[in-house]
Design a protein around this motif. Sequence first.
Motif, short mmCIF file in Angstrom:
data_model
loop_
_atom_site.label_atom_id
_atom_site.label_comp_id
_atom_site.label_asym_id
_atom_site.label_seq_id
_atom_site.Cartn_x
_atom_site.Cartn_y
_atom_site.Cartn_z
N UNK A 111 0.82 -1.20 0.00
CA UNK A 111 0.00 0.00 0.00
C UNK A 111 0.86 1.26 0.00
N UNK A 112 1.85 1.27 0.85
CA UNK A 112 2.73 2.43 0.95
C UNK A 112 3.92 2.35 0.01
N UNK A 113 4.11 1.16 -0.55
CA UNK A 113 5.26 0.90 -1.43
C UNK A 113 6.56 1.27 -0.72
N UNK A 114 6.68 0.71 0.47
CA UNK A 114 7.82 1.01 1.33
C UNK A 114 8.22 -0.25 2.08
N UNK A 115 9.51 -0.39 2.34
CA UNK A 115 10.01 -1.54 3.08
C UNK A 115 10.25 -1.16 4.53
N UNK A 116 9.61 -1.92 5.43
CA UNK A 116 9.81 -1.72 6.87
C UNK A 116 11.12 -2.40 7.27
N UNK A 117 11.91 -1.71 8.06
CA UNK A 117 13.14 -2.29 8.57
C UNK A 117 13.31 -1.94 10.03
N UNK A 118 13.63 -2.92 10.87
CA UNK A 118 13.69 -2.67 12.31
C UNK A 118 14.86 -1.78 12.71
#
Length: 419
Positions: A111-118
């Motif tokens: 949806x956001x076209x973004x990769x989550x990274x901790x």
Amino acid sequence: MMKKTISLLLMLCVIRSFSQDTTQQIMPGRQNAIHQQDKPYVILISADGFRSDFAKKYQAKNLIALGEQGVVADYMQPSFPSLTFPNHYTIVTGLYPAHHGLVDNSFYDRKRQQTYGMQDKKMVADPYWYGGTPLWVLAEQQQMIAASFYWVASEAPIQQLPPTYHYFYNEKISIDQRIETVKEWLALPRDKRPHFISFYFPEVDHAAHSFGPDSKETAEAVQFVDESIGKLQKVAAASGLPVNFVFVADHGMAKVDQQNTIPYPTIDTALFTINSGSAVLQLYAKDKNSILPFYENLKKNAVDYDVYLKSTMPASLHYSTDDDRYNRIGDIILLARLPKVFNRGGRPTGPGKHGFDPHYPDMRASFQAWGPAFKKGLQIQGFENIHVYPLIAEILGLQYDATKIDGKLETLKKIINTK
């Protein structure tokens, strides 16, 4: 160009503030409602990577003694994937990772076209990523003060309700200072005193990753956690309050084959992106027509790992298409078989890993609980970590919608003292 430079500098300042800020964050204007002030207290402790057998294996004398005064489970089974961020958030929401949205330590949001990274401090503090209602939000919604000395997502204003007292994660504050802060919280006036406190230890995970679960360094880390819990117990006892402890881990730890690792699959970056991982890899298709051909090719040539479509993931993992409420699971998922791990570019890899199918015994986490709310000298069978949420809510007398979580109170209600 100047605007881009200023934006970059602002972003770097925000990230730097998260990483270096060691001050306590206090939300103003909050207090315990009168009807909450006589409720019990719960300190939820997580020792990252504290495998189910570590207390006995490394003779953690305080935990063993406290377990004899309370409840000890044979093990607590993590949710899939058996990684830090998904499981910490599962414990405090009662939801499987695919149901609360934190599906991996690193994943792609379509949806956001973004990769989550901790590792991205700004992203970790963004409430967009977190579904469900964490225990501290549940408490604050019902005018019960909560506090956190670190927990996944506690820095994010989820539903605009971060814990009244919390810290941005860092490893600069000494353990004695952290324990002193808990002592200060418990000494606050009744209307300001937190009834739910979360507390996190990273040491065992760090040591086991770097040196392996059978190393002297891991033994020392277990001893450090054990000694610290002994100090916390003394602080709680000295307060004179009805403090209950729930000690958990997010996952276990396995010794892996460092020499014969599995190379990442060669992918066409015009067709797929891939997240990083040792036990689980997720491939996200840019062209849906490419999914089946590449899946078939991977499956035909897979050695030491299993290949699944999101739609064909085992039901026991609660990680299939129907579970993917936030559309964040990969189109193709690769699962390494212990003791093998994925390794990008043949880089050196540590001897201790997790993230595997949680049914592997080495992935099992610890659980024990003690305090006035719990029965004494009780040993119970293993259970899934989704059930911790309703247990703690019940002890604190917090109301929740049982139809909106995966955990069931019936699973652990037997360990609570009847009133």
